[in-house]
Design a protein around this motif. Structure first.
Motif, mmCIF file in Angstrom:
data_model
loop_
_atom_site.group_PDB
_atom_site.id
_atom_site.type_symbol
_atom_site.label_atom_id
_atom_site.label_comp_id
_atom_site.label_asym_id
_atom_site.label_seq_id
_atom_site.Cartn_x
_atom_site.Cartn_y
_atom_site.Cartn_z
ATOM 1 N N ASN A 21 0.998 -1.080 0.343
ATOM 2 C CA ASN A 21 0.289 -0.316 -0.047
ATOM 3 C C ASN A 21 0.996 1.593 -0.159
ATOM 4 N N SER A 22 0.141 2.503 -0.626
ATOM 5 C CA SER A 22 0.819 3.663 -0.888
ATOM 6 C C SER A 22 0.729 4.298 0.543
ATOM 7 N N THR A 23 1.114 4.568 1.279
ATOM 8 C CA THR A 23 1.003 4.670 2.729
ATOM 9 C C THR A 23 0.246 6.602 3.134
ATOM 10 N N LYS A 42 3.648 9.082 8.917
ATOM 11 C CA LYS A 42 3.345 8.438 8.277
ATOM 12 C C LYS A 42 2.567 6.734 8.998
ATOM 13 N N SER A 43 1.385 6.773 7.496
ATOM 14 C CA SER A 43 0.696 5.837 8.465
ATOM 15 C C SER A 43 0.744 4.291 7.589
ATOM 16 N N GLU A 44 2.204 3.674 8.335
ATOM 17 C CA GLU A 44 2.819 2.853 7.893
ATOM 18 C C GLU A 44 1.962 1.162 8.418
ATOM 19 N N HIS A 45 1.562 2.173 9.621
ATOM 20 C CA HIS A 45 0.602 0.587 10.170
ATOM 21 C C HIS A 45 -0.754 0.170 9.106
ATOM 22 N N LEU A 46 -1.023 0.605 8.341
ATOM 23 C CA LEU A 46 -2.027 0.754 7.358
ATOM 24 C C LEU A 46 -1.803 -0.277 6.066
ATOM 25 N N GLN A 47 -0.057 -0.977 6.140
ATOM 26 C CA GLN A 47 -0.167 -2.159 5.595
ATOM 27 C C GLN A 47 -0.891 -3.140 5.644
ATOM 28 N N THR A 48 -1.063 -3.771 4.555
ATOM 29 C CA THR A 48 -1.918 -5.211 4.817
ATOM 30 C C THR A 48 -1.278 -5.653 5.704
ATOM 31 N N GLU A 276 -6.889 6.135 15.687
ATOM 32 C CA GLU A 276 -6.100 5.301 15.308
ATOM 33 C C GLU A 276 -5.646 4.231 16.121
#
Ligand SMILES: *Cc1c(COP(=O)(O)O)cnc(C)c1O
Length: 330
Positions: A21-23, A42-48, A276
């Motif tokens: 994902n491009s977060t 930078k919302s990297e917790h939203l990766q798959t 979040e």
């Protein structure tokens, strides 16, 4: 000294782009008001797989030959690297073996099992689990893809740095959670290539921060692994560390350590104000700002949120202020 360079990080970015994902980058009005500088999450917790670790894992697995993938991949993990490897190995028809210590939370272990990996729980520390990894590399010919000290893993995590300078051209400060330092090394290498004057600051917990202790000692040292809300930041950096120690030594401008109650406050802030759900390790950048431990904030500040794989019962207790703190525990 060996370093992962920007060319490798750019190659990694083109390799993994369509698989991750491009977060989003999300400005935080509350944190900006508190800090007196623009704070961008930078919302990297939203990766798959619920953490940025899918970047390094995807870059490393896609860089293997067919023959190597057929042998299966193996690693020690505090949970999130294992989940990312299990996910990506399954996607390309390979197989992952993940060795973990008893300190890894059960919710993380069960996700890795669900993804079809061969899960082995060994001992009370990453170092003990690592011995099983070495045995299976020798006996079964598995391909070792360690969680941080590997050029393809560092390059994969570093792709976040490319996205940061693209999204925030005038970025002044970047806050990065640090365990083994693959994430910080990769991001710092990318950010400093394009913005040499940007400050890159590492953040860990007070309870068992191996990279901080090693930087202070001037060489990799052993630290006792302790229970902490930032469970993904536990474990050593390896006494024979090849890349991340020297890269962090060269590229990090500062390092902040946090108490357990400061990390809990970060989890609460993320939920109440940013809406979040973050795990302890994922939220230490926010926690460092709230604790007033980052000096000299002026321009745009990027905070990398790294993971959301917290046990939800623990999350509920923290949100309700019911967490019996680990403060003072040995
Ligand atoms: C692995 C991890 C980190 C730290 O990454 P390193 O490359 O080991 O420093 C930070 N946050 C989360 C959620 C992680 O899973």
């Amino acid at each position: 000294m060996s370093m992962v360079d920007i060319g490798a990080i750019q190659d990694a970015h083109s390799r993994i782009k369509e698989h991750i994902n491009s977060t989003p980058f999300v400005g935080s009005p509350t944190l900006s008001a508190i800090c007196g500088a623009p704070i961008i999450l930078k919302s990297e917790h939203l990766q798959t797989t619920g953490s940025f670790k899918i970047r390094g894992a995807t870059n490393a697995i896609l860089s293997l030959s067919e023959a190597e993938r057929a042998r299966g991949v193996i690693a020690v993990s505090t949970g999130n690297h294992g989940r990312a490897l299990a996910h990506t190995a399954r996607a390309v028809g390979s197989k992952a073996t993940i060795c973990m210590s008893r300190l890894v939370p059960e919710n993380k272990v069960s996700e890795i099992r669900r993804l079809g990996a061969d899960v082995r729980i060994i001992g009370n520390s990453q170092d003990e689990a690592q011995e099983e990894v070495e045995r299976l590399v020798l006996d079964k010919g598995r391909i070792l893809l360690p969680p941080f000290d590997h050029s393809d893993i560092i390059a994969g995590q570093g792709t976040i740095g490319i996205e940061i300078v693209e999204a925030i051209p005038d970025v002044a400060t970047v806050l990065i959670p640090v365990s083994g330092g693959g994430l910080a090394a990769g991001i710092a290498a990318a950010v400093k290539t394009f913005r040499p004057h940007a400050r890159v600051i590492g953040v860990s917990m007070e309870r068992g921060a191996a990279m901080k202790a090693s930087l202070d000692a001037g060489q990799p040292v052993l630290v006792e692994e302790l229970r902490t809300l930032a469970d993904a930041l536990g474990g050593g950096i390896g006494l024979d560390n090849k890349l991340t120690f020297s890269m962090c030594q060269t590229l990090l401008d500062d390092f902040v350590l946090l108490s357990e109650s400061e990390i809990a406050a970060g989890i609460r802030h993320a939920y109440d104000k940013e809406r979040e759900i973050l795990e302890g390790s994922g939220v230490v950048g926010i926690a460092a700002l709230l604790a007033g431990k980052v000096a000299g904030l002026h321009g745009p500040t990027a905070v990398v949120l790294t993971g959301r794989n917290i046990d939800m019962e623990l999350h509920r207790r923290i949100i309700c202020g019911m967490n019996n703190s680990l403060e003072g525990e040995k």
